[in-house]
Design an enzyme around this catalytic site. Structure first.
Site, PDB file in Angstrom:
ATOM      1  CD  GLU A   1     -11.187  -5.121  24.687  1.00  0.00           C
ATOM      2  OE1 GLU A   1     -10.047  -5.472  24.465  1.00  0.00           O
ATOM      3  OE2 GLU A   1     -12.154  -5.763  24.301  1.00  0.00           O
TER       4      GLU A   1
ATOM      5  CE  LYS B   1     -18.355   0.583  20.876  1.00  0.00           C
ATOM      6  NZ  LYS B   1     -18.162   1.403  19.683  1.00  0.00           N
TER       7      LYS B   1
ATOM      8  CG  ASP C   1     -19.747   8.436  16.252  1.00  0.00           C
ATOM      9  OD1 ASP C   1     -20.196   8.810  15.149  1.00  0.00           O
ATOM     10  OD2 ASP C   1     -18.621   7.938  16.413  1.00  0.00           O
ATOM     11  CB  ALA C   2     -23.341  11.127  21.339  1.00  0.00           C
TER      12      ALA C   2
ATOM     13  CE1 TYR D   1     -26.679   4.911  13.105  1.00  0.00           C
ATOM     14  CE2 TYR D   1     -25.283   3.907  14.779  1.00  0.00           C
ATOM     15  CZ  TYR D   1     -26.054   3.801  13.649  1.00  0.00           C
ATOM     16  OH  TYR D   1     -26.216   2.573  13.057  1.00  0.00           O
TER      17      TYR D   1
ATOM     18  CB  CYS E   1     -59.121  12.849  15.331  1.00  0.00           C
ATOM     19  SG  CYS E   1     -57.568  13.760  15.504  1.00  0.00           S
TER      20      CYS E   1
ATOM     21  CG  ASP F   1     -15.210   6.851  17.599  1.00  0.00           C
ATOM     22  OD1 ASP F   1     -15.884   6.068  16.893  1.00  0.00           O
ATOM     23  OD2 ASP F   1     -15.511   8.041  17.762  1.00  0.00           O
TER      24      ASP F   1
ATOM     25  NE  ARG G   1     -19.551  -2.873  11.558  1.00  0.00           N
ATOM     26  CZ  ARG G   1     -19.769  -2.154  12.657  1.00  0.00           C
ATOM     27  NH1 ARG G   1     -19.699  -2.722  13.831  1.00  0.00           N
ATOM     28  NH2 ARG G   1     -20.034  -0.885  12.563  1.00  0.00           N
TER      29      ARG G   1
ATOM     30  CE  LYS H   1     -20.924   3.311  22.479  1.00  0.00           C
ATOM     31  NZ  LYS H   1     -21.675   4.193  21.610  1.00  0.00           N
TER      32      LYS H   1
ATOM     33  CB  CYS I   1     -60.285  16.775  15.275  1.00  0.00           C
ATOM     34  SG  CYS I   1     -60.393  15.945  16.861  1.00  0.00           S
TER      35      CYS I   1
ATOM     36  CB  SER J   1     -22.971  -4.113  16.499  1.00  0.00           C
ATOM     37  OG  SER J   1     -22.754  -2.813  16.923  1.00  0.00           O
TER      38      SER J   1
ATOM     39  CB  CYS K   1     -57.623  13.496  20.306  1.00  0.00           C
ATOM     40  SG  CYS K   1     -58.923  13.638  19.096  1.00  0.00           S
TER      41      CYS K   1
HETATM   42  S1  IVH Z   1     -15.530  -6.344  20.368  1.00  0.00           S
HETATM   43  C1  IVH Z   1     -18.477  -9.532  18.673  1.00  0.00           C
HETATM   44  N1  IVH Z   1     -13.824  -4.577  21.295  1.00  0.00           N
HETATM   45  O1  IVH Z   1     -17.217  -1.268  18.321  1.00  0.00           O
HETATM   46  C2  IVH Z   1     -18.006  -8.263  19.309  1.00  0.00           C
HETATM   47  N2  IVH Z   1     -15.281  -3.912  19.541  1.00  0.00           N
HETATM   48  O2  IVH Z   1     -20.041  -0.991  18.635  1.00  0.00           O
HETATM   49  C3  IVH Z   1     -16.957  -7.599  18.540  1.00  0.00           C
HETATM   50  N3  IVH Z   1     -14.945  -1.619  18.790  1.00  0.00           N
HETATM   51  O3  IVH Z   1     -18.053  -3.407  15.685  1.00  0.00           O
HETATM   52  C4  IVH Z   1     -16.631  -6.274  19.020  1.00  0.00           C
HETATM   53  N4  IVH Z   1     -13.312  -1.127  20.142  1.00  0.00           N
HETATM   54  O4  IVH Z   1     -15.916  -1.940  15.487  1.00  0.00           O
HETATM   55  C5  IVH Z   1     -14.818  -4.811  20.422  1.00  0.00           C
HETATM   56  N5  IVH Z   1     -12.251  -3.120  22.166  1.00  0.00           N
HETATM   57  C6  IVH Z   1     -13.235  -3.362  21.307  1.00  0.00           C
HETATM   58  C7  IVH Z   1     -13.692  -2.394  20.393  1.00  0.00           C
HETATM   59  C8  IVH Z   1     -14.725  -2.695  19.532  1.00  0.00           C
HETATM   60  C9  IVH Z   1     -14.084  -0.681  19.167  1.00  0.00           C
HETATM   61  C10 IVH Z   1     -15.957  -1.407  17.742  1.00  0.00           C
HETATM   62  C11 IVH Z   1     -16.092  -2.526  16.749  1.00  0.00           C
HETATM   63  C12 IVH Z   1     -17.510  -2.997  16.887  1.00  0.00           C
HETATM   64  C13 IVH Z   1     -18.157  -1.788  17.449  1.00  0.00           C
HETATM   65  C14 IVH Z   1     -19.423  -2.119  18.175  1.00  0.00           C
END
Ligand code: IVH
Length: 704
Positions: free
Chosen positions: A128, A130, A45-46, A48, A452, A132, A151, A328, A425, A94, A446
């Site tokens: 809050e 995030k 993921d990192a 990506y 070239c 995974d 999604r 992140k 070249c 996202s 160049c």
């Molecule tokens: S809010 C409109 N809160 O992260 C914004 N997303 O990289 C909606 N995710 O698509 C996203 N934890 O699948 C939100 N506490 C959190 C989250 C979270 C994980 C995911 C979610 C989102 C993706 C974006």
């Protein structure tokens, strides 16, 4: 090879940036398919995130080059065919990423600046984890769960209702008196570390394949066609957002989450309210410390503007809300041996050094190449082939060489000598001196220009790229081979290929890998492009700074290639009205305007264009139908407004389909004048342009 992939965004030339954005669009969409559709990612993921971030960094530096198929404009991958499709009433979007503390304070700054002075100063944020996992939308009607949808690409997902029903964390029926008639709960489905480990033990015991990580296992488990399999997998859920709703129980993010909890949805216990950047950063550190003991994967902290009215006004930009950001957890480092330094040549002739490394695993990914930026960086760090080096997979760029481990250097290693001739070249490679600043360019280029082969091939590749002529069967590989064989040296050659092929003693159909049918198909595909939309045609010319978006702007603003060309030649005189008109198109700045004018003034380009126009007819742009009272109109905002900041006004006008210009000309339709409007107002009056007050503007667009 364009070589651009090793260059930090700041050092890219326009041409390289364009090539990079194309490469990234393809690469990201390939990984999206692997991740979202097959649950079988090839990269972490990192990694990506780095691709996406690099794409975004380049787009920020070169807004003119943003592609119509830019990954920043979409989320995920189009859904699989095996589940029914579901169109989300409210798109599932996202999040933008932050990788360092400054990105968080910039975010807060950006939010505050968006509003009128002082209006959002005290605005609070929530913080809050995030999660995974994979996001899901749960639709409830009169309290009953009626639909569970993934999604997908953000707009269209898959109907996984039967599978969602097997998850214990997810209420099938909500009985609370204040639960709205229609409500979509959104959140993340995930698998705990313990459940993942137990599942893998079972798999191993049964001699079955083990899974890579909890996230992909959760995704794979949810997208089983047989819900019994989903039921046998322990999946969990956290609610953190909502979609379609007939009513909202609160007017803040935190209030909404409290309501979700009250209604019986699991919410994350680590959510906190923050009143300052310091508090936001403190939550990040706190959550990072707890991360290992949580028992499920998280990859950062999400911050959201707490007040929903402010969220609404901030709105979205392409795929992500302006009111939220994900900070992140940091990048990882490793040490390895620098085996070689390879010099690659890009479309504009830039020589780019790439570190060839003894393969090393950084954050779960094998790294073989890293960026060495440019000649000066190599000298400054005194990086020598054979050195032990530290590399980092940082958030904002691809793997980078940070520096040399001094104590480990073998005395026999010699300083690296950056080549002064082009490896493709043999022409001299020089560092140009900027006439304005007197400074030497960081990039060595160049000087071979058209002789070239590396540059010529890169230009042809651009010509047939997806946003350009996009000829089926004529990709990077074929262009390289055709160039080498002398079949195609310039764009027009593509269109004379068929006629020449009929006369040559080495016809294409006798070449390995080609047959009568594939050659016929290729010629058909080429002939289909003899008529092409003006915007694609302009983009294909490969003018510096002109990406797909700017090409569209130009195509929309001029009637055809003839009038564009005539106007650009006239615009060679900076005093001419044609130059002012060009400069006045919103989205076209000075550098872009100069580049277009220079392109058309260049004799060789004129020849290439003439030869091409003998083969190809660009079709003028079709204007879309009016969607609002100001769609297609050009608006200038000036002075201080009561209800809107300048940025909010611009966002609003663009949402309604208007073009926002920076200065007033005879092409301006409306000038919206706030307090203390000055010269722009005067000019509007002098030119007889309609001047509106702020209230009149709101009335005009029907939002009064
Ligand atoms: S809010 C409109 N809160 O992260 C914004 N997303 O990289 C909606 N995710 O698509 C996203 N934890 O699948 C939100 N506490 C959190 C989250 C979270 C994980 C995911 C979610 C989102 C993706 C974006």
């Amino acid at each position: 090879m364009s070589g651009a992939e090793a260059v930090v965004p700041e050092n890219l030339t326009e041409e390289q940036a364009r090539a990079e954005l194309e490469r990234l669009a393809k690469e990201i969409s390939r990984h999206d398919a692997l991740y979202y559709r097959q649950d079988q990612p090839e990269i972490s993921d990192a990694d990506y995130d780095e691709l996406r971030l690099r794409n975004e960094a380049i787009e920020t530096l070169f807004p003119a080059l943003i592609r119509s198929d830019s990954p920043s404009g979409r989320v995920g991958a189009a859904p699989d065919a095996t589940f029914d499709k579901v169109t989300h009433g409210v798109a599932m979007l996202s999040l933008g990423n932050a990788f360092k503390e400054d990105d968080v304070s910039d975010f807060v700054e950006r939010v505050r600046r968006f509003f009128k002075r002082g209006e959002a100063d005290g605005a609070a944020f929530t913080a809050e984890p995030k999660i995974d996992g994979l996001s899901i939308s749960l639709r409830y009607k009169k309290g009953a769960l009626v639909l569970g949808a993934t999604r997908g690409d953000g707009t269209t997902g898959e109907n996984v209702t039967a599978n969602v029903r097997t998850i214990a964390d997810i209420p099938k029926q909500v009985r609370a008196a204040d639960f709205p008639d229609l409500f979509e709960v959104r959140g993340e489905i995930y698998m705990t570390h313990a459940d993942f480990a137990a599942l893998n033990q079972r798999q191993e015991r049964d001699g079955l394949q083990t899974y890579v990580n909890p996230r992909n296992t959760a995704a794979g488990s949810l997208r089983q066609l047989n819900p019994d399999i989903t039921a046998s997998r322990p999946l969990h859920f956290f609610a953190y957002a909502w979609g379609d709703a007939s009513a909202l129980p609160a007017d803040t993010q935190s209030g909404m989450v409290e309501a979700l909890a009250r209604w019986g949805f699991p919410v994350n216990p680590l959510m906190r309210a923050c009143a300052s950047v310091q508090e936001m950063l403190a939550v990040h550190s706190d959550i990072e410390v707890r991360r290992a003991a949580l028992g499920y994967d998280i990859d950062g902290v999400v911050y959201k503007v707490d007040r929903l009215d402010l969220q609404d006004r901030l709105g979205f930009v392409s795929r992500a809300p302006r009111w939220a950001i994900a900070y992140k957890f940091p990048a990882e480092q490793a040490t390895t041996i620098l085996k070689d330094i390879e010099i690659q040549v890009g479309r504009t002739g830039a020589l780019t050094p790439v570190a060839k490394l003894e393969p090393v695993t950084v954050g779960g990914v094998v790294v073989r190449n890293a960026s060495l930026h440019n000649e000066d960086e190599i000298a400054r760090k005194d990086v020598r082939i054979g050195d032990m080096v530290t590399i980092q997979r940082a958030g904002d760029v691809i793997p980078q060489v940070l520096g040399v481990i001094e104590g480990k250097r073998d005395k026999s290693l010699k300083p690296f000598e950056f080549p002064k001739i082009c490896p493709a070249c043999g022409s001299h490679a020089v560092r140009e001196v900027n006439p304005k600043t007197g400074k030497e360019d960081v990039v060595r280029r160049c000087t071979g220009g058209l002789i070239c082969p590396a540059q010529a091939v890169e230009r042809l590749k651009h010509f047939v790229a997806r946003n350009a002529f996009d000829i089926e069967g004529l990709g990077t590989k074929q262009i390289e081979a055709f160039y080498e064989e002398g079949r195609v040296m310039t764009p027009a050659d593509i269109f004379t290929l068929e006629a020449r092929n009929a006369r040559t003693d080495k016809p294409l159909q006798e070449k390995e890998g080609w047959g009568e049918q594939s050659v016929a198909n290729l010629f058909n595909a080429i002939n289909e492009r003899r008529s092409i939309s003006l915007d694609r045609f302009i983009y294909a010319l490969g003018i510096r700074h002109i990406g797909a978006t700017t090409a569209r702007l130009l195509a929309r603003s001029y009637d055809g290639i003839g009038s564009l060309r005539a106007a650009m030649i006239a615009a060679g005189d900076p005093e001419a009205s044609e130059y002012e008109e060009l400069n006045n198109i919103d989205g076209i700045g000075e550098a872009v305007a100069v580049a277009i004018v220079e392109f058309f003034a260049e004799g060789h380009n004129a020849q290439v264009l003439d030869a091409l126009l003998e083969q190809v007819t660009p079709e003028p742009f079709e204007v879309e139908e009016t969607a609002s009272s100001v769609t297609g109109k050009t608006v200038v905002f000036t002075g201080t407004m009561e209800r809107l900041s300048r940025s909010e006004a611009k966002v609003m006008a663009e949402r309604l389909g208007a073009k926002v210009a920076g200065s007033v000309s005879s092409k301006t339709d409306y000038v919206v004048a706030g307090e203390a409007a000055g010269s722009k107002l005067k000019k509007a009056e002098a030119l007889g342009v309609t001047v509106l007050s702020e209230d009149e503007w709101f009335a005009l667009v029907g939002e009064g």
